[in-house]
Design a protein around this motif. Sequence first.
Motif, PDB file in Angstrom:
ATOM      1  N   UNK A 219       0.822  -1.224   0.000  1.00 22.28           N
ATOM      2  CA  UNK A 219       0.000   0.000   0.000  1.00 22.28           C
ATOM      3  C   UNK A 219       0.850   1.265   0.000  1.00 22.28           C
ATOM      4  N   UNK A 220       2.097   1.155   0.458  1.00 24.12           N
ATOM      5  CA  UNK A 220       2.950   2.345   0.596  1.00 24.12           C
ATOM      6  C   UNK A 220       2.613   3.206   1.800  1.00 24.12           C
ATOM      7  N   UNK A 247      11.874   0.234   4.801  1.00 24.01           N
ATOM      8  CA  UNK A 247      11.743   1.702   4.792  1.00 24.01           C
ATOM      9  C   UNK A 247      10.323   2.157   5.106  1.00 24.01           C
ATOM     10  N   UNK A 248       9.381   1.219   5.089  1.00 21.33           N
ATOM     11  CA  UNK A 248       7.970   1.587   5.288  1.00 21.33           C
ATOM     12  C   UNK A 248       7.579   1.617   6.778  1.00 21.33           C
ATOM     13  N   UNK A 326      -9.550   2.618   3.735  1.00 21.83           N
ATOM     14  CA  UNK A 326     -10.752   3.445   3.695  1.00 21.83           C
ATOM     15  C   UNK A 326     -10.525   4.758   4.452  1.00 21.83           C
ATOM     16  N   UNK A 327      -9.978   4.665   5.666  1.00 24.89           N
ATOM     17  CA  UNK A 327      -9.747   5.878   6.463  1.00 24.89           C
ATOM     18  C   UNK A 327      -8.604   6.717   5.899  1.00 24.89           C
ATOM     19  N   UNK A 328      -7.565   6.049   5.419  1.00 22.91           N
ATOM     20  CA  UNK A 328      -6.391   6.747   4.862  1.00 22.91           C
ATOM     21  C   UNK A 328      -6.796   7.650   3.701  1.00 22.91           C
ATOM     22  N   UNK A 329      -7.769   7.187   2.924  1.00 29.47           N
ATOM     23  CA  UNK A 329      -8.181   7.911   1.715  1.00 29.47           C
ATOM     24  C   UNK A 329      -9.354   8.862   1.955  1.00 29.47           C
TER      25      UNK A 329
END
Length: 365
Positions: A219-220, A247-248, A326-329
């Motif tokens: 997802x990054x 790195x994530x 969903x919340x991230x977007x």
Amino acid sequence: MKIAFDAKRFFHNTSGLGNYSRDLVRILSRYFPENEYLLLNKNRSERGKDILEQPDVKFIQTSKGNLSRQFKMGKDAQKQGADIFHGLSGELPLKWDKKPIKKIVTIHDLIFVRYPKYYSFFDRKIHFWKFKKAADTADKIIAISEQTKRDIIEFLKVPESKIEVIYQGCHKAFKEQQSPEMIQETMEKFKFPERFILNVGTIEERKNLLNVVKAINGTGIPLVVVGRKTKYYQKIENFLKKNKMQQQVLFLEGVSMDELAAIYKLADIFVYPSFFEGFGIPVIEALFSNTVVVTSNTSCLPEAGGKDSVYINPDNELDIRAKIKFLWENESERKRRAEKGFGFVQKFNDEPIARELMNFYQKII
């Protein structure tokens, strides 16, 4: 009223039981300074120093000797003329003299019974014996959630009438508004990405961090983890290496309470997919920080999260992934739920909890 506490955890535990002990004495002293609060232990430490500066809080050095906590602390409290002895971590002294004193014990959870695989055989037996003995000895038991109350009834065979649910709060730092400068300094100190999701707690199997890492694979979405590492961390590290995700995910340990409060406020989402908790303090820390929560639909976590947190099946990484994405977007949905959550969490503020505790003590007396 004179109330004596088993202060071992107050002085010697940095988190969990230590925070519970310090916060309980702090809020009682603040809202009910007319009483005397006696902290009994063999020795004291720098922890809780500010609380001990209050005129109504006193350190009482308990009698010397092996097992003095079990065999002498109760009698020491009676010698001090205490009306109540409160064991703050599932234990009570084994020996008392004939002088009247009411005995209370707080039981936080019975995870060692529900999830025996996380504990050694010896630890399970010792914990069970101590908790059962304390529950039988106590005049009343405080459970820190409805879930813990149900477990006490089921596993310790205690009548429901003997148990009172009194929720705990969290450290005052999470209820304060850190300055924008301090929040910016924290951001720069730890080199956080502009946006990230957050997980806080010991990195152990029961807390289920691996399923969060699996959920964000591909997802990054950056993840910040604040907590002490255990052997379980190796599983997470192996997964990160295999999937080139190093790195994530950023791991932090040893942050101050004020820095942690700032980190909660910087996070877009707080994710806490634990399989089982006695209460789940990090959930209310996040809600006080105006940060939306994604947590498990199990144990006491819905009690801590309220109806506007987002609930997941902790075993299902696809469910965790879908809810995070969903919340991230959706910024408006994050804000809406965070605002509602902030309203809900006020019930865990210092004053209402202090009043419940004092009413409970007065009823027993």
